[in-house]
Design an enzyme around this catalytic site. Structure first.
Site, mmCIF file in Angstrom:
data_model
loop_
_atom_site.group_PDB
_atom_site.id
_atom_site.type_symbol
_atom_site.label_atom_id
_atom_site.label_comp_id
_atom_site.label_asym_id
_atom_site.label_seq_id
_atom_site.Cartn_x
_atom_site.Cartn_y
_atom_site.Cartn_z
ATOM 1 N N CYS A 44 -12.764 -33.405 -48.970
ATOM 2 C CA CYS A 44 -11.813 -33.908 -47.977
ATOM 3 C C CYS A 44 -12.557 -34.762 -46.951
ATOM 4 O O CYS A 44 -13.729 -34.549 -46.664
ATOM 5 C CB CYS A 44 -11.133 -32.729 -47.278
ATOM 6 S SG CYS A 44 -9.827 -33.237 -46.123
ATOM 7 N N ASP B 206 -12.105 -34.648 -43.911
ATOM 8 C CA ASP B 206 -12.208 -33.842 -42.689
ATOM 9 C C ASP B 206 -13.642 -33.854 -42.139
ATOM 10 O O ASP B 206 -14.596 -33.583 -42.868
ATOM 11 C CB ASP B 206 -11.781 -32.394 -43.024
ATOM 12 C CG ASP B 206 -11.580 -31.553 -41.783
ATOM 13 O OD1 ASP B 206 -12.530 -31.450 -40.972
ATOM 14 O OD2 ASP B 206 -10.479 -31.006 -41.608
ATOM 15 N N ARG C 26 -15.209 -31.901 -40.456
ATOM 16 C CA ARG C 26 -15.907 -30.607 -40.419
ATOM 17 C C ARG C 26 -16.460 -30.194 -41.781
ATOM 18 O O ARG C 26 -16.981 -29.097 -41.921
ATOM 19 C CB ARG C 26 -14.937 -29.526 -39.907
ATOM 20 C CG ARG C 26 -14.408 -29.793 -38.511
ATOM 21 C CD ARG C 26 -13.190 -28.945 -38.213
ATOM 22 N NE ARG C 26 -12.062 -29.290 -39.089
ATOM 23 C CZ ARG C 26 -10.870 -28.686 -39.043
ATOM 24 N NH1 ARG C 26 -10.660 -27.715 -38.176
ATOM 25 N NH2 ARG C 26 -9.908 -29.062 -39.871
ATOM 26 N N HIS D 118 -10.886 -27.261 -48.806
ATOM 27 C CA HIS D 118 -11.319 -26.397 -47.702
ATOM 28 C C HIS D 118 -10.121 -25.711 -47.075
ATOM 29 O O HIS D 118 -9.039 -26.286 -46.979
ATOM 30 C CB HIS D 118 -12.129 -27.177 -46.660
ATOM 31 C CG HIS D 118 -11.327 -28.173 -45.870
ATOM 32 N ND1 HIS D 118 -10.918 -27.947 -44.572
ATOM 33 C CD2 HIS D 118 -10.839 -29.387 -46.201
ATOM 34 C CE1 HIS D 118 -10.228 -28.996 -44.140
ATOM 35 N NE2 HIS D 118 -10.163 -29.891 -45.108
ATOM 36 N N CYS E 199 -7.137 -26.945 -44.314
ATOM 37 C CA CYS E 199 -7.033 -28.391 -44.513
ATOM 38 C C CYS E 199 -5.739 -28.931 -43.884
ATOM 39 O O CYS E 199 -4.640 -28.481 -44.206
ATOM 40 C CB CYS E 199 -7.063 -28.722 -46.003
ATOM 41 S SG CYS E 199 -7.004 -30.500 -46.332
HETATM 42 CO CO CO Z 1 -8.860 -31.384 -45.300
#
Ligand code: CO
Length: 230
Positions: free
Chosen positions: A43, A45, A47, A99, A102
């Protein structure tokens, strides 16, 4: 230049100096070639940084990231990355890493409206609709959210195993395995979703077993005989 951007350049110089101090030949080696054994599909993302999570230096992992780690059958971008990684770099492992928590998966569950990206998340909603019955068994949002994060990673791994790239690679006997994982933001640990496919049928069969186990385990936890649901 803004202070924020100037700071990035300062960080970059510090990092470059440190790497060369630790290993003077570091950049020289990287310039000569990249020979990663892993393709990470994760992803976007902020993090979920690929290299740090699996403790690998630059040069060790080829990376493709998009919102909710989707591999759509007609996505030329993802397909090109997979093709180059498999045919040219000859990676040994493809890691599809969803994850927990998400935001893309959450938006897909809730039918949230964020604009163009809603169309992209239709792919995750396809997975949600496929398991609508099982997901409706538990009236708990975080449980459903976590299960869909796992189901999505597993289904994207199946999608990869069905591309012409992987089918051709397996047909010629190339050693490449497609894995489905799910990363936890809460403790930084990766959960192996028990899909490590070395063939197209292998992927669907392992996925079927993994998903059956997932819902069985969740039922067991709900009855209070196992650890709490994440
Ligand atoms: Co995500």
């Amino acid at each position: 230049m803004s202070d924020a951007i100037a700071q990035l350049f300062a960080n970059n110089r510090t990092w470059s100096d440190r790497m060369q101090a630790e290993d003077p030949a570091y950049f020289l080696r990287l310039v000569r070639q990249q020979a990663p054994e892993y393709l990470w599909i994760g992803c976007s993302d902020s993090r979920v940084p690929a290299n740090q999570i699996i403790g690998l230096d630059p040069g060790k992992v080829f990376v493709h990231r998009n919102i909710a780690n989707v591999v759509a059958h007609s996505d030329l971008n993802a397909l090109s990355v997979i093709q180059f990684a498999v045919d040219v770099l000859q990676v040994k492992h493809i890691l599809v890493v969803g994850h927990y928590g998400c935001g893309g998966v959450k938006a897909a569950i809730n039918d949230e409206k964020h604009g163009l990206v809603d169309n992209w998340l239709r792919h995750v909603q396809d997975v949600r609709e496929r398991y609508a019955g099982q997901l409706a068994q538990v009236d708990d949002f975080s449980w459903r959210h976590n299960r869909l994060c796992e189901l999505n990673a597993i289904h994207q791994a199946i999608n990869i195993s069905q591309t012409t790239v992987l089918r051709d690679a397996w047909l010629r006997g190339q050693d490449v395995t497609v894995h489905a994982w799910c990363y936890s933001l809460q403790d930084g640990l990766v959960n192996d979703l028990k899909v490590s496919a070395r063939g197209r049928e292998d992927a669907t069969e392992q996925a079927r077993n993994a998903i059956a186990r997932m819902f069985w385990m969740s039922g067991k936890r709900r009855r209070g005989t196992d650890m709490p649901v994440q």
